[in-house]
Design a protein around this motif. Structure first.
Motif, PDB file in Angstrom:
ATOM      1  N   UNK A  13       5.976 -18.657   9.480  1.00 52.54           N
ATOM      2  CA  UNK A  13       6.473 -18.472  10.848  1.00 52.54           C
ATOM      3  C   UNK A  13       5.310 -17.981  11.696  1.00 52.54           C
ATOM      4  N   UNK A  14       5.475 -17.902  12.999  1.00 50.38           N
ATOM      5  CA  UNK A  14       4.357 -17.474  13.854  1.00 50.38           C
ATOM      6  C   UNK A  14       3.827 -16.096  13.457  1.00 50.38           C
ATOM      7  N   UNK A  15       2.526 -15.926  13.606  1.00 47.67           N
ATOM      8  CA  UNK A  15       1.883 -14.646  13.261  1.00 47.67           C
ATOM      9  C   UNK A  15       2.479 -13.490  14.059  1.00 47.67           C
ATOM     10  N   UNK A  16       3.008 -13.785  15.233  1.00 49.01           N
ATOM     11  CA  UNK A  16       3.627 -12.737  16.052  1.00 49.01           C
ATOM     12  C   UNK A  16       4.969 -12.279  15.482  1.00 49.01           C
ATOM     13  N   UNK A  17       5.500 -13.040  14.525  1.00 48.76           N
ATOM     14  CA  UNK A  17       6.773 -12.693  13.881  1.00 48.76           C
ATOM     15  C   UNK A  17       6.599 -12.124  12.479  1.00 48.76           C
ATOM     16  N   UNK A  18       5.369 -11.956  12.043  1.00 47.49           N
ATOM     17  CA  UNK A  18       5.090 -11.419  10.708  1.00 47.49           C
ATOM     18  C   UNK A  18       4.451 -10.051  10.873  1.00 47.49           C
ATOM     19  N   UNK A  19       5.069  -9.050  10.260  1.00 47.19           N
ATOM     20  CA  UNK A  19       4.530  -7.692  10.340  1.00 47.19           C
ATOM     21  C   UNK A  19       3.800  -7.328   9.048  1.00 47.19           C
ATOM     22  N   UNK A  20       3.031  -6.262   9.134  1.00 49.05           N
ATOM     23  CA  UNK A  20       2.385  -5.766   7.914  1.00 49.05           C
ATOM     24  C   UNK A  20       3.427  -5.385   6.880  1.00 49.05           C
ATOM     25  N   UNK A  21       4.554  -4.858   7.336  1.00 49.91           N
ATOM     26  CA  UNK A  21       5.614  -4.502   6.390  1.00 49.91           C
ATOM     27  C   UNK A  21       6.144  -5.737   5.677  1.00 49.91           C
ATOM     28  N   UNK A  22       6.280  -6.855   6.378  1.00 47.94           N
ATOM     29  CA  UNK A  22       6.730  -8.096   5.736  1.00 47.94           C
ATOM     30  C   UNK A  22       5.809  -8.475   4.580  1.00 47.94           C
ATOM     31  N   UNK A  23       4.508  -8.358   4.817  1.00 49.74           N
ATOM     32  CA  UNK A  23       3.520  -8.729   3.791  1.00 49.74           C
ATOM     33  C   UNK A  23       3.579  -7.752   2.621  1.00 49.74           C
ATOM     34  N   UNK A  24       3.553  -6.463   2.919  1.00 55.46           N
ATOM     35  CA  UNK A  24       3.571  -5.445   1.860  1.00 55.46           C
ATOM     36  C   UNK A  24       4.834  -5.570   1.017  1.00 55.46           C
ATOM     37  N   UNK A  25       5.980  -5.727   1.670  1.00 56.59           N
ATOM     38  CA  UNK A  25       7.222  -5.824   0.901  1.00 56.59           C
ATOM     39  C   UNK A  25       7.315  -7.123   0.111  1.00 56.59           C
ATOM     40  N   UNK A  26       6.709  -8.185   0.585  1.00 56.66           N
ATOM     41  CA  UNK A  26       6.731  -9.445  -0.164  1.00 56.66           C
ATOM     42  C   UNK A  26       6.003  -9.300  -1.498  1.00 56.66           C
ATOM     43  N   UNK A  27       4.917  -8.551  -1.512  1.00 54.45           N
ATOM     44  CA  UNK A  27       4.139  -8.437  -2.750  1.00 54.45           C
ATOM     45  C   UNK A  27       4.422  -7.164  -3.547  1.00 54.45           C
ATOM     46  N   UNK A  28       4.906  -6.117  -2.878  1.00 53.30           N
ATOM     47  CA  UNK A  28       5.111  -4.842  -3.570  1.00 53.30           C
ATOM     48  C   UNK A  28       6.553  -4.361  -3.595  1.00 53.30           C
ATOM     49  N   UNK A  29       7.430  -5.021  -2.878  1.00 56.01           N
ATOM     50  CA  UNK A  29       8.815  -4.591  -2.820  1.00 56.01           C
ATOM     51  C   UNK A  29       9.024  -3.506  -1.780  1.00 56.01           C
ATOM     52  N   UNK A  30      10.259  -3.087  -1.630  1.00 52.63           N
ATOM     53  CA  UNK A  30      10.588  -2.122  -0.584  1.00 52.63           C
ATOM     54  C   UNK A  30      11.054  -0.781  -1.129  1.00 52.63           C
ATOM     55  N   UNK A  31      10.992  -0.630  -2.411  1.00 56.78           N
ATOM     56  CA  UNK A  31      11.496   0.594  -3.040  1.00 56.78           C
ATOM     57  C   UNK A  31      10.673   1.813  -2.639  1.00 56.78           C
ATOM     58  N   UNK A  32      11.349   2.905  -2.432  1.00 54.08           N
ATOM     59  CA  UNK A  32      10.697   4.173  -2.130  1.00 54.08           C
ATOM     60  C   UNK A  32       9.855   4.569  -3.349  1.00 54.08           C
ATOM     61  N   UNK A  33       8.567   4.848  -3.167  1.00 52.51           N
ATOM     62  CA  UNK A  33       7.718   5.151  -4.321  1.00 52.51           C
ATOM     63  C   UNK A  33       7.952   6.529  -4.929  1.00 52.51           C
ATOM     64  N   UNK A  34       8.606   7.421  -4.189  1.00 52.84           N
ATOM     65  CA  UNK A  34       8.832   8.771  -4.702  1.00 52.84           C
ATOM     66  C   UNK A  34      10.170   8.826  -5.426  1.00 52.84           C
ATOM     67  N   UNK A  35      10.136   9.317  -6.636  1.00 51.83           N
ATOM     68  CA  UNK A  35      11.355   9.483  -7.419  1.00 51.83           C
ATOM     69  C   UNK A  35      11.480  10.961  -7.774  1.00 51.83           C
ATOM     70  N   UNK A  36      12.539  11.581  -7.284  1.00 50.88           N
ATOM     71  CA  UNK A  36      12.788  12.988  -7.590  1.00 50.88           C
ATOM     72  C   UNK A  36      13.567  13.054  -8.901  1.00 50.88           C
ATOM     73  N   UNK A  37      13.017  13.720  -9.866  1.00 49.80           N
ATOM     74  CA  UNK A  37      13.654  13.846 -11.175  1.00 49.80           C
ATOM     75  C   UNK A  37      14.386  15.185 -11.312  1.00 49.80           C
ATOM     76  N   UNK A  38      14.518  15.884 -10.215  1.00 51.69           N
ATOM     77  CA  UNK A  38      15.236  17.167 -10.185  1.00 51.69           C
ATOM     78  C   UNK A  38      14.681  18.174 -11.184  1.00 51.69           C
ATOM     79  N   UNK A  39      13.355  18.266 -11.258  1.00 53.93           N
ATOM     80  CA  UNK A  39      12.781  19.247 -12.193  1.00 53.93           C
ATOM     81  C   UNK A  39      13.012  20.674 -11.723  1.00 53.93           C
ATOM     82  N   UNK A  40      13.484  20.830 -10.486  1.00 50.72           N
ATOM     83  CA  UNK A  40      13.820  22.181 -10.021  1.00 50.72           C
ATOM     84  C   UNK A  40      14.959  22.773 -10.842  1.00 50.72           C
TER      85      UNK A  40
END
Length: 157
Positions: A68-95
Motif C-alpha cells: 500500500x502507499x508509503x503514507x499508509x505504512x507506519x513503523x509499527x506496521x513493520x515492527x509488528x509484521x516481523x516481531x508481533x505485537x505482544x507486550x515484551x514485559x511479563x510480570x511473574x508476580x515475584x513480589x
C-alpha cells in the motif's frame, strides 16, 4: 526493550522499497544492497508480505514492493509484521515469592511495575504508529534516494 537485528533489516528494506515505488525488487537485490544474507532476509520479507506491508510477485520481473502507499505504512506496521505485537514485559508476580513475599491481600491489584511497563509499551507503540514510511523517506537526502534507486532499479542491475 531489545528488538532483533532482523527488525532493522525489515525497516530498512521497507524504506528502500518506498524509494522505488514503480519497481519490483528481488530479495537478492535487497540483500546485496544492504550486504545481508539472502536466505535470512527472505524470512523477514515473507513476514512483511504476511503482515500486509509488502506484496510479492513471481517470475523474471517479480519481486517485492509496498502493498500500500508509503503514507499508509507506519513503523509499527513493520515492527509488528516481523516481531508481533505482544507486550515484551511479563510480570511473574515475584513480589509474592521468597522471604520478602507480600501477602495476597496486598497483591489484588496489578503490580505497579507491570502497569508502568505496559504504559511504556503503549507509549512506544503510539510513537511508532505516528511515523509513516513516507515521512521517513521525505527526510532523506536526495543523494541517498538516488543511490537507492540506482542500486535497486532493474535497469541498473
Amino acid at each position: 526493550m531489545k528488538l532483533p537485528e532482523t527488525t532493522e533489516w525489515a525497516l530498512h528494506c521497507v524504506t528502500a522499497l518506498a524509494q522505488v515505488p514503480d519497481e519490483a525488487v528481488s530479495r537478492v537485490q535487497l540483500a546485496e544492497h544492504f550486504a545481508l544474507p539472502a536466505p535470512y532476509l527472505s524470512k523477514q520479507l515473507a513476514l512483511l508480505v504476511r503482515g500486509g506491508v509488502l506484496s510479492a510477485t513471481t517470475g523474471p520481473r517479480g519481486g517485492f514492493r509496498l502493498a500500500r502507499p508509503a503514507s499508509d505504512i507506519t513503523l509499527l506496521d513493520v515492527v509488528e509484521a516481523v516481531d508481533g505485537s505482544r507486550d515484551p514485559y511479563v510480570c511473574r508476580e515475584i513480589r509474592q515469592q521468597g522471604r520478602g513475599a507480600a501477602p495476597p491481600g496486598e497483591c489484588k491489584d496489578r503490580c505497579i511495575l507491570a502497569q508502568k511497563m505496559r504504559d511504556a509499551h503503549d507509549a512506544w507503540r503510539e510513537s511508532l504508529q505516528g511515523v509513516t514510511v513516507a515521512s521517513l523517506v521525505d527526510t532523506l537526502a536526495a543523494s541517498t534516494v538516488a543511490r537507492t534507486r540506482a542500486s535497486l532499479s532493474r535497469a541498473e542491475s
